[in-house]
Scaffold this active site. Sequence first.
Site, PDB file in Angstrom:
ATOM      1  N   SER A 130       0.833  -1.203   0.000  1.00 38.29           N
ATOM      2  CA  SER A 130       0.000   0.000   0.000  1.00 38.29           C
ATOM      3  C   SER A 130       0.860   1.241   0.000  1.00 38.29           C
ATOM      4  O   SER A 130       1.958   1.257   0.545  1.00 38.29           O
ATOM      5  CB  SER A 130      -0.905   0.000   1.234  1.00 38.29           C
ATOM      6  OG  SER A 130      -1.754   1.118   1.183  1.00 38.29           O
ATOM      7  N   ASN A 188      -8.235  -1.406   2.192  1.00 32.40           N
ATOM      8  CA  ASN A 188      -8.863  -0.572   1.170  1.00 32.40           C
ATOM      9  C   ASN A 188     -10.346  -0.350   1.459  1.00 32.40           C
ATOM     10  O   ASN A 188     -10.871   0.731   1.208  1.00 32.40           O
ATOM     11  CB  ASN A 188      -8.676  -1.194  -0.220  1.00 32.40           C
ATOM     12  CG  ASN A 188      -7.252  -1.031  -0.722  1.00 32.40           C
ATOM     13  OD1 ASN A 188      -6.327  -0.901   0.077  1.00 32.40           O
ATOM     14  ND2 ASN A 188      -7.059  -1.026  -2.013  1.00 32.40           N
ATOM     15  N   GLU A 191     -10.474   2.231   3.992  1.00 33.29           N
ATOM     16  CA  GLU A 191     -10.133   3.498   3.304  1.00 33.29           C
ATOM     17  C   GLU A 191     -11.391   4.097   2.634  1.00 33.29           C
ATOM     18  O   GLU A 191     -11.644   5.297   2.734  1.00 33.29           O
ATOM     19  CB  GLU A 191      -9.048   3.188   2.275  1.00 33.29           C
ATOM     20  CG  GLU A 191      -8.681   4.304   1.323  1.00 33.29           C
ATOM     21  CD  GLU A 191      -7.753   3.781   0.216  1.00 33.29           C
ATOM     22  OE1 GLU A 191      -6.794   3.046   0.515  1.00 33.29           O
ATOM     23  OE2 GLU A 191      -8.013   4.105  -0.957  1.00 33.29           O
TER      24      GLU A 191
END
Length: 479
Positions: A130, A188, A191
Amino acid sequence: MQATAQIGVTGLAVMGRNLARNFARHGYTVAVHNRTPTRTKALVEEFGHEGAFVAAETAEEFVAALERPRRLMIMVQAGAATDAVIEEFVPLLEPGDMIIDGGNAHFADTRRRERSLRERGIHFVGAGVSGGEEGALHGPSIMPGGSPESYAALGPMFEKISAKVDGEPCTTHVGTDGAGHFVKMVHNGIEYADMQLIGEAYDLLRQVAGLSPAAIAEIFREWNKGRLDSYLIEITAEVLSHVDAASGRPFVDVVADAAGQKGTGRWTVQTALELGSPVTAIAQATFARAASGQAALRGAYRGLPGGTRWDLTPYEAERFTAQVEQALYASKLIAYDQGWKMILDAAEEFGWTIDLGAVARIWRGGCIIRAAFLDRIRAAYAVDPGLVSLLSDAGFAAEIRDAQVPWREVIATAARRGVPVPAFSAALSYYDSLRAERLPAALTQGQRDYFGAHTYRRVDREGSFHTLWGTADRAEMEA
Ligand code: NBP
């Protein structure tokens, strides 16, 4: 070719090129290879002075350049390209060699590849990476799965090139087979939720408090000095204060309001449905992006009645801003708690041993959700590694208690004003569902038994029961 390279990277687009440079800058000899050799040549010509690179044109040359056991990192497009590259290299490798997939693979693909390569004596390491291209060069967060033996050989290298926070590397052995890519996927998903929650906070400050993007940017800068301190809050302030040069208008007002996605949020939600993990805030964030792109549907709804408008006095706007901070923090806490629980559920399903405190540690730097908050999560797991929920930690529980009134008031205000807050609402409903003494799931069970004889359990007796709904006396029988 002499075997001098400690690691090889094949796939030299932005991510692979920068990871190769990162390894070389840390003193490793790096073999580099790409399907189209011009990329390999360009890398060595442009950045050869940064460290020791061995440029390989063919797969055979590439493999021959690697010290044994070989460490071969694939940085190509996820999916079919990754399978094609594995098939190309495996016949050239020997038992004990390691293939690391640093692409954005689906964890189920990683599990399949690991199983098949294990049978051939090769360690397959699915490593979530990431931080985008900048992270790849200056220090990403790396989430490797795979065998403990492969981590023994790769861990020290990952620890060197990863981001560091308080001197600690943002990498760890996450777990076996697909655990690394799974955890990257959940990162993710979180996120998505974090970004959506920040978006909703912005929208509330704009529409309810009547503040300008520049004023909201200042508020985010202030928040970034407190418990919300994070990369996402920091860049939000930057985006909101940016003025479009062509029109002189706030940048955020000239951007089309249809959000894109590359699919990792969708994977998180699909997987959560299969695991039965209620990641409602992450799901709402993913659906919010999808809804934003429904142009025709939005056209059909536009102009329909909404809430009531009223203006806030400066004093009320200030009070409301403080409430939004509380609501944002509480909702964020819930979204993260959902992500952590999803990892726990997957660990149980797939037989992984995952240190949840270490997950918080390796997300403190390098990745998109890096935040001071993660240090708190890590500390909570240090006190109790067996936490079922972040809210079982006394500190987080106290914060959620303090946020009750503002959290609810903000969501009620949004409903009255007609401002959409899907992720805020999902977080609060999740909280209320889980703390409830009784849920209407009892009624659902009654309905299921009525139309489908699905049976139900009773609170006062063991066993499964069915009511004979079609009979006059509706007698109950043990199923
Ligand atoms: P891309 O995802 O754009 O992939 C381009 C690379 O894949 C090139 O090296 C290309 O070779 C190679 N490739 C393809 Br496409 N098909 C191939 C095949 N059949 N055989 C051999 N090589 C093939 O590169 P990227 O953006 O650098 O990302 C690399 C990986 O890292 C991806 O899995 C991505 O999802 C992941 N990732 C990306 C980011 C990001 O911010 N971009 C962040 C985190 C992870 P060619 O030069 O010969 O066409």
